[in-house]
Design a protein around this motif. Structure first.
Motif, PDB file in Angstrom:
ATOM      1  N   LEU A  42      -8.623 -31.063 -19.074  1.00 38.34           N
ATOM      2  CA  LEU A  42      -8.206 -31.732 -20.483  1.00 38.34           C
ATOM      3  C   LEU A  42      -9.323 -32.677 -20.908  1.00 38.34           C
ATOM      4  N   ALA A  43     -10.088 -33.336 -19.784  1.00 39.48           N
ATOM      5  CA  ALA A  43     -11.069 -34.063 -20.598  1.00 39.48           C
ATOM      6  C   ALA A  43     -11.919 -33.385 -21.267  1.00 39.48           C
ATOM      7  N   LYS A  44     -12.613 -32.261 -20.510  1.00 40.57           N
ATOM      8  CA  LYS A  44     -13.721 -31.419 -21.040  1.00 40.57           C
ATOM      9  C   LYS A  44     -13.334 -30.773 -22.698  1.00 40.57           C
ATOM     10  N   GLU A  45     -11.832 -30.547 -22.783  1.00 40.16           N
ATOM     11  CA  GLU A  45     -11.451 -30.078 -23.841  1.00 40.16           C
ATOM     12  C   GLU A  45     -11.387 -30.934 -25.023  1.00 40.16           C
ATOM     13  N   ASN A  46     -11.040 -32.397 -24.336  1.00 41.10           N
ATOM     14  CA  ASN A  46     -10.886 -33.466 -25.607  1.00 41.10           C
ATOM     15  C   ASN A  46     -12.203 -34.093 -25.621  1.00 41.10           C
ATOM     16  N   ASN A  47     -13.199 -33.699 -25.183  1.00 44.82           N
ATOM     17  CA  ASN A  47     -14.626 -34.182 -25.241  1.00 44.82           C
ATOM     18  C   ASN A  47     -14.686 -35.711 -24.813  1.00 44.82           C
ATOM     19  N   ILE A  48     -13.921 -35.786 -23.506  1.00 45.49           N
ATOM     20  CA  ILE A  48     -14.072 -37.181 -22.976  1.00 45.49           C
ATOM     21  C   ILE A  48     -15.266 -36.990 -21.954  1.00 45.49           C
ATOM     22  N   PRO A  49     -16.214 -37.898 -22.230  1.00 47.65           N
ATOM     23  CA  PRO A  49     -17.554 -37.821 -21.480  1.00 47.65           C
ATOM     24  C   PRO A  49     -17.566 -38.433 -20.032  1.00 47.65           C
ATOM     25  N   THR A  50     -16.773 -39.178 -19.558  1.00 46.66           N
ATOM     26  CA  THR A  50     -16.877 -39.785 -18.355  1.00 46.66           C
ATOM     27  C   THR A  50     -15.466 -39.329 -17.453  1.00 46.66           C
ATOM     28  N   PHE A  51     -15.598 -38.821 -16.340  1.00 48.43           N
ATOM     29  CA  PHE A  51     -14.606 -38.606 -15.305  1.00 48.43           C
ATOM     30  C   PHE A  51     -14.787 -39.079 -13.980  1.00 48.43           C
ATOM     31  N   LEU A  52     -13.867 -40.013 -13.587  1.00 46.68           N
ATOM     32  CA  LEU A  52     -14.168 -40.368 -12.146  1.00 46.68           C
ATOM     33  C   LEU A  52     -13.100 -40.191 -11.122  1.00 46.68           C
ATOM     34  N   VAL A  53     -13.258 -39.584 -10.187  1.00 44.63           N
ATOM     35  CA  VAL A  53     -12.101 -39.323  -9.182  1.00 44.63           C
ATOM     36  C   VAL A  53     -12.354 -39.546  -7.865  1.00 44.63           C
ATOM     37  N   ILE A  54     -11.179 -40.049  -6.896  1.00 40.71           N
ATOM     38  CA  ILE A  54     -11.359 -40.306  -5.682  1.00 40.71           C
ATOM     39  C   ILE A  54     -10.873 -39.134  -4.818  1.00 40.71           C
ATOM     40  N   SER A  55     -11.810 -38.662  -3.942  1.00 40.92           N
ATOM     41  CA  SER A  55     -11.593 -37.829  -3.130  1.00 40.92           C
ATOM     42  C   SER A  55     -11.289 -38.069  -1.707  1.00 40.92           C
ATOM     43  N   ALA A  56     -12.088 -37.603  -0.635  1.00 40.38           N
ATOM     44  CA  ALA A  56     -12.061 -38.293   0.613  1.00 40.38           C
ATOM     45  C   ALA A  56     -13.144 -37.912   1.342  1.00 40.38           C
ATOM     46  N   MET A  57     -13.470 -38.717   2.420  1.00 38.87           N
ATOM     47  CA  MET A  57     -14.457 -38.330   3.243  1.00 38.87           C
ATOM     48  C   MET A  57     -14.054 -37.058   4.173  1.00 38.87           C
ATOM     49  N   GLY A  58     -15.114 -36.035   4.185  1.00 41.64           N
ATOM     50  CA  GLY A  58     -14.633 -35.121   5.210  1.00 41.64           C
ATOM     51  C   GLY A  58     -14.329 -33.819   4.276  1.00 41.64           C
ATOM     52  N   ALA A  59     -14.237 -34.081   2.897  1.00 41.66           N
ATOM     53  CA  ALA A  59     -13.879 -32.940   1.971  1.00 41.66           C
ATOM     54  C   ALA A  59     -15.245 -31.755   2.164  1.00 41.66           C
ATOM     55  N   HIS A  60     -14.757 -30.442   1.952  1.00 42.84           N
ATOM     56  CA  HIS A  60     -15.615 -29.556   2.545  1.00 42.84           C
ATOM     57  C   HIS A  60     -14.890 -28.355   2.163  1.00 42.84           C
ATOM     58  N   LEU A  61     -15.613 -27.310   1.101  1.00 48.45           N
ATOM     59  CA  LEU A  61     -15.077 -26.166   0.852  1.00 48.45           C
ATOM     60  C   LEU A  61     -14.625 -25.248   2.005  1.00 48.45           C
ATOM     61  N   LYS A  62     -15.359 -25.395   3.060  1.00 47.99           N
ATOM     62  CA  LYS A  62     -15.181 -24.497   4.303  1.00 47.99           C
ATOM     63  C   LYS A  62     -14.556 -24.933   5.220  1.00 47.99           C
ATOM     64  N   SER A  63     -13.890 -26.245   5.148  1.00 46.61           N
ATOM     65  CA  SER A  63     -13.197 -26.976   6.355  1.00 46.61           C
ATOM     66  C   SER A  63     -12.064 -26.137   6.682  1.00 46.61           C
ATOM     67  N   LEU A  64     -11.962 -26.147   8.087  1.00 46.92           N
ATOM     68  CA  LEU A  64     -10.661 -25.758   8.716  1.00 46.92           C
ATOM     69  C   LEU A  64      -9.371 -26.470   8.846  1.00 46.92           C
ATOM     70  N   VAL A  65      -9.757 -27.578   8.111  1.00 48.15           N
ATOM     71  CA  VAL A  65      -8.576 -28.427   7.821  1.00 48.15           C
ATOM     72  C   VAL A  65      -8.113 -28.466   6.357  1.00 48.15           C
ATOM     73  N   PHE A  66      -6.926 -28.361   6.393  1.00 49.54           N
ATOM     74  CA  PHE A  66      -6.244 -27.840   5.047  1.00 49.54           C
ATOM     75  C   PHE A  66      -6.659 -29.156   4.066  1.00 49.54           C
ATOM     76  N   TYR A  67      -6.220 -30.234   4.314  1.00 51.94           N
ATOM     77  CA  TYR A  67      -6.558 -31.534   3.756  1.00 51.94           C
ATOM     78  C   TYR A  67      -8.065 -31.580   3.148  1.00 51.94           C
ATOM     79  N   ASN A  68      -8.848 -31.404   4.076  1.00 44.15           N
ATOM     80  CA  ASN A  68     -10.501 -31.744   3.791  1.00 44.15           C
ATOM     81  C   ASN A  68     -10.691 -30.338   2.815  1.00 44.15           C
ATOM     82  N   ARG A  69     -10.423 -29.110   2.989  1.00 47.34           N
ATOM     83  CA  ARG A  69     -10.560 -27.942   2.127  1.00 47.34           C
ATOM     84  C   ARG A  69      -9.961 -28.000   0.737  1.00 47.34           C
ATOM     85  N   THR A  70      -8.888 -28.761   0.877  1.00 46.49           N
ATOM     86  CA  THR A  70      -8.280 -28.834  -0.534  1.00 46.49           C
ATOM     87  C   THR A  70      -8.956 -29.804  -1.260  1.00 46.49           C
TER      88      THR A  70
END
Length: 220
Positions: A99-127
């Motif tokens: 929505l930010a992209k579609e509405n031309n909002i130039p700044t987007f900040l998000v809280i993720s988590a330490m350990g986030a990884h696409l190939k993690s075996l842990v569901f939480y980290n993979r998500t």
């Protein structure tokens, strides 16, 4: 020029601290909250849009501003169903970025988590890793992902085991040196301030910030 900020997750620990910091910040004359329920006693500079955030697209017309602060997140204890968990921790932030992209909002900040990884075996980290990837793919000019470790602060709800864990972590903090510094408790106050500092320095060109750097940025 005065700015409009959007907050997702203002009822949570970090999001609520962020909200009150932005209320006190003269650079912002309008703050938009998108949540399931209203927060009482807020000043007129805050507009509240309530509804089902799993259907965030329905808010597209009102989802306009200069900056988006996404502090959405749940826990396995609160949301044991994995499909529901993914809808919240992946679906809401990614939809917000689209929505930010579609509405031309130039700044987007998000809280993720330490350990986030696409190939993690842990569901939480993979998500979280998948969420990060798909937000970065939106190519919003100023995109910043924060990866905090264990978040400290006073929560409204009682979490006995988490409280005990925080106490234990605080006791052993002096032992966290070298590579272990990444695992130090990070206060929600520092996360909120770091997000505001990043948004106003525009120093977030698709970067991922580890937990140990968040406090440094908060003190800039």
């Amino acid at each position: 020029m005065k700015k409009t900020a959007i907050i997702l997750g203002a009822t949570g620990l970090t999001g609520n601290i962020l909200l009150h910091k932005l209320i006190a910040d003269d650079r912002y004359d309008h703050i938009k909250l998108f949540s399931r329920s209203k927060i009482k006693g807020l000043p007129h500079k805050v507009s509240q849009f309530t509804g089902n955030l799993l259907k965030l697209d329905a808010f597209k017309v009102d989802f306009t501003g200069h900056e988006v602060y996404c502090c959405i997140g749940t826990t396995a204890k609160k949301t044991p169903d994995k499909n529901r968990y993914r809808q919240i921790d992946y679906g809401i932030p990614v939809t917000a970025a689209k929505l930010a992209k579609e509405n031309n909002i130039p700044t987007f900040l998000v809280i993720s988590a330490m350990g986030a990884h696409l190939k993690s075996l842990v569901f939480y980290n993979r998500t979280k890793g998948e969420m990060e990837r798909d937000i970065l793919q939106q190519n919003i000019p100023n995109t910043c992902i924060l990866r905090p470790a264990l978040i400290g602060g006073k929560r409204k709800e009682r979490r006995l085991l988490e409280k005990m864990g925080l106490i234990l972590f605080k006791v052993i903090q002096p032992l966290f040196i070298g590579n272990l510094k990444h695992y130090k408790i990070i206060d929600a106050e520092d996360i909120a301030q770091a997000m505001i500092n990043l948004a106003n320095t525009k120093n977030c060109k698709g970067i991922i910030i580890p937990s140990n750097d968040i406090k440094k940025i908060a003190n800039i």
